[in-house]
Design a protein around this motif. Structure first.
Motif, PDB file in Angstrom:
ATOM      1  N   GLY A 123       0.838  -1.199   0.000  1.00  0.00           N
ATOM      2  CA  GLY A 123       0.000   0.000   0.000  1.00  0.00           C
ATOM      3  C   GLY A 123       0.864   1.236   0.000  1.00  0.00           C
ATOM      4  O   GLY A 123       2.050   1.186   0.268  1.00  0.00           O
ATOM      5  N   LEU A 124       0.241   2.331  -0.301  1.00  0.00           N
ATOM      6  CA  LEU A 124       0.954   3.590  -0.268  1.00  0.00           C
ATOM      7  C   LEU A 124       1.315   3.921   1.172  1.00  0.00           C
ATOM      8  O   LEU A 124       0.574   3.624   2.097  1.00  0.00           O
ATOM      9  N   GLU A 125       2.435   4.541   1.345  1.00  0.00           N
ATOM     10  CA  GLU A 125       2.931   4.851   2.691  1.00  0.00           C
ATOM     11  C   GLU A 125       1.904   5.627   3.520  1.00  0.00           C
ATOM     12  O   GLU A 125       1.734   5.371   4.702  1.00  0.00           O
ATOM     13  N   ILE A 126       1.186   6.526   2.877  1.00  0.00           N
ATOM     14  CA  ILE A 126       0.208   7.324   3.618  1.00  0.00           C
ATOM     15  C   ILE A 126      -0.914   6.451   4.174  1.00  0.00           C
ATOM     16  O   ILE A 126      -1.459   6.716   5.238  1.00  0.00           O
ATOM     17  N   THR A 179      -7.477  -4.441  -3.166  1.00  0.00           N
ATOM     18  CA  THR A 179      -7.677  -5.317  -4.309  1.00  0.00           C
ATOM     19  C   THR A 179      -7.018  -6.663  -4.043  1.00  0.00           C
ATOM     20  O   THR A 179      -5.983  -6.735  -3.391  1.00  0.00           O
ATOM     21  N   VAL A 180      -7.623  -7.713  -4.559  1.00  0.00           N
ATOM     22  CA  VAL A 180      -7.104  -9.064  -4.301  1.00  0.00           C
ATOM     23  C   VAL A 180      -6.704  -9.787  -5.571  1.00  0.00           C
ATOM     24  O   VAL A 180      -6.280 -10.930  -5.510  1.00  0.00           O
ATOM     25  N   GLN A 181      -6.799  -9.160  -6.729  1.00  0.00           N
ATOM     26  CA  GLN A 181      -6.532  -9.862  -7.973  1.00  0.00           C
ATOM     27  C   GLN A 181      -5.330  -9.323  -8.733  1.00  0.00           C
ATOM     28  O   GLN A 181      -5.315  -9.329  -9.956  1.00  0.00           O
ATOM     29  N   LEU A 182      -4.338  -8.867  -8.048  1.00  0.00           N
ATOM     30  CA  LEU A 182      -3.116  -8.407  -8.700  1.00  0.00           C
ATOM     31  C   LEU A 182      -1.951  -9.239  -8.200  1.00  0.00           C
ATOM     32  O   LEU A 182      -1.523  -9.090  -7.058  1.00  0.00           O
ATOM     33  N   GLY A 183      -1.464 -10.100  -9.050  1.00  0.00           N
ATOM     34  CA  GLY A 183      -0.314 -10.914  -8.686  1.00  0.00           C
ATOM     35  C   GLY A 183      -0.544 -11.650  -7.381  1.00  0.00           C
ATOM     36  O   GLY A 183      -1.608 -12.185  -7.133  1.00  0.00           O
ATOM     37  N   ASN A 184       0.467 -11.627  -6.555  1.00  0.00           N
ATOM     38  CA  ASN A 184       0.401 -12.336  -5.282  1.00  0.00           C
ATOM     39  C   ASN A 184       0.412 -11.353  -4.111  1.00  0.00           C
ATOM     40  O   ASN A 184       0.952 -11.653  -3.062  1.00  0.00           O
ATOM     41  N   GLU A 185      -0.140 -10.163  -4.349  1.00  0.00           N
ATOM     42  CA  GLU A 185      -0.157  -9.143  -3.313  1.00  0.00           C
ATOM     43  C   GLU A 185      -1.562  -8.576  -3.131  1.00  0.00           C
ATOM     44  O   GLU A 185      -2.363  -8.570  -4.054  1.00  0.00           O
ATOM     45  N   ILE A 186      -1.815  -8.101  -1.935  1.00  0.00           N
ATOM     46  CA  ILE A 186      -3.029  -7.368  -1.614  1.00  0.00           C
ATOM     47  C   ILE A 186      -2.627  -5.898  -1.593  1.00  0.00           C
ATOM     48  O   ILE A 186      -1.761  -5.498  -0.814  1.00  0.00           O
ATOM     49  N   TYR A 187      -3.220  -5.094  -2.458  1.00  0.00           N
ATOM     50  CA  TYR A 187      -2.912  -3.671  -2.511  1.00  0.00           C
ATOM     51  C   TYR A 187      -3.975  -2.896  -1.735  1.00  0.00           C
ATOM     52  O   TYR A 187      -5.154  -2.930  -2.084  1.00  0.00           O
ATOM     53  N   VAL A 188      -3.559  -2.239  -0.672  1.00  0.00           N
ATOM     54  CA  VAL A 188      -4.464  -1.387   0.086  1.00  0.00           C
ATOM     55  C   VAL A 188      -4.502  -0.060  -0.658  1.00  0.00           C
ATOM     56  O   VAL A 188      -3.521   0.678  -0.688  1.00  0.00           O
ATOM     57  N   LEU A 189      -5.639   0.210  -1.282  1.00  0.00           N
ATOM     58  CA  LEU A 189      -5.764   1.372  -2.150  1.00  0.00           C
ATOM     59  C   LEU A 189      -6.133   2.642  -1.397  1.00  0.00           C
ATOM     60  O   LEU A 189      -5.687   3.729  -1.752  1.00  0.00           O
ATOM     61  N   HIS A 190      -6.969   2.499  -0.369  1.00  0.00           N
ATOM     62  CA  HIS A 190      -7.424   3.704   0.321  1.00  0.00           C
ATOM     63  C   HIS A 190      -8.011   3.320   1.676  1.00  0.00           C
ATOM     64  O   HIS A 190      -8.694   2.307   1.795  1.00  0.00           O
ATOM     65  N   THR A 191      -7.745   4.138   2.661  1.00  0.00           N
ATOM     66  CA  THR A 191      -8.358   4.011   3.983  1.00  0.00           C
ATOM     67  C   THR A 191      -8.834   5.400   4.381  1.00  0.00           C
ATOM     68  O   THR A 191      -8.132   6.383   4.151  1.00  0.00           O
ATOM     69  N   LYS A 207      -2.032  -1.417 -10.687  1.00  0.00           N
ATOM     70  CA  LYS A 207      -1.973  -2.298 -11.856  1.00  0.00           C
ATOM     71  C   LYS A 207      -0.689  -2.071 -12.642  1.00  0.00           C
ATOM     72  O   LYS A 207      -0.049  -3.028 -13.092  1.00  0.00           O
ATOM     73  N   GLU A 208      -0.297  -0.801 -12.819  1.00  0.00           N
ATOM     74  CA  GLU A 208       0.949  -0.489 -13.513  1.00  0.00           C
ATOM     75  C   GLU A 208       2.147  -1.034 -12.754  1.00  0.00           C
ATOM     76  O   GLU A 208       3.056  -1.626 -13.343  1.00  0.00           O
ATOM     77  N   TYR A 209       2.145  -0.842 -11.451  1.00  0.00           N
ATOM     78  CA  TYR A 209       3.247  -1.341 -10.616  1.00  0.00           C
ATOM     79  C   TYR A 209       3.340  -2.863 -10.713  1.00  0.00           C
ATOM     80  O   TYR A 209       4.415  -3.417 -10.911  1.00  0.00           O
ATOM     81  N   ASP A 210       2.203  -3.529 -10.623  1.00  0.00           N
ATOM     82  CA  ASP A 210       2.176  -4.985 -10.673  1.00  0.00           C
ATOM     83  C   ASP A 210       2.643  -5.485 -12.041  1.00  0.00           C
ATOM     84  O   ASP A 210       3.377  -6.467 -12.127  1.00  0.00           O
ATOM     85  N   LYS A 211       2.236  -4.815 -13.089  1.00  0.00           N
ATOM     86  CA  LYS A 211       2.610  -5.204 -14.458  1.00  0.00           C
ATOM     87  C   LYS A 211       4.126  -5.098 -14.678  1.00  0.00           C
ATOM     88  O   LYS A 211       4.729  -5.913 -15.375  1.00  0.00           O
TER      89      LYS A 211
END
Length: 128
Positions: free
Chosen positions: A21-24, A83-95, A122-126
């Protein structure tokens, strides 16, 4: 499970997906009330194991694999979108803490921010 929120990105086991996730977002989660951190952490723990927490719901309009967890406390309503469908990572997009008193819909400005971060994830994962 609260540790996976407090140490976002460092709670990885042999069969668990990594949290990214983003540092923030990490900082914002750390400042949420304790019961909120525990609830969100528990839901993210399910996601790391490839499961869906009972309170996780698809966030409409963003395609499959983008989920939202809503937690309530005396201080208000808090949400985590991941999100749960990007590679093998869970991306925390927003809190965030939902501040609007009218309706249950996620405010447009929050949705726009989530969409931007989903594109970045998605760009990072790609490119990995």
């Amino acid at each position: 499970m609260a540790n996976c929120v407090q140490n976002l990105g460092h709670f990885v086991g042999p069969q668990l997906k990594k949290l990214s996730g983003l540092e923030i977002q990490k900082k914002k989660l750390r400042n949420f009330p304790e019961e909120i951190k525990k609830g969100i952490g528990y839901a993210l723990g399910f996601a790391q194991k490839g499961e869906m927490h009972p309170s996780a719901k698809p966030l409409k309009g963003l395609g499959s694999g983008v989920l939202e967890v809503v937690e309530n406390a005396k201080s208000g309503t808090y949400r985590a979108v991941y999100t749960v469908q990007l590679g093998n990572e869970i991306y925390v997009l927003h809190t965030f803490q939902k501040k609007s008193k009218t309706g249950i819909a996620t405010p447009k400005r929050e949705i726009d921010l989530i969409k931007q971060r989903l594109i970045l994830a998605k760009e990072y994962d790609k490119n990995r």
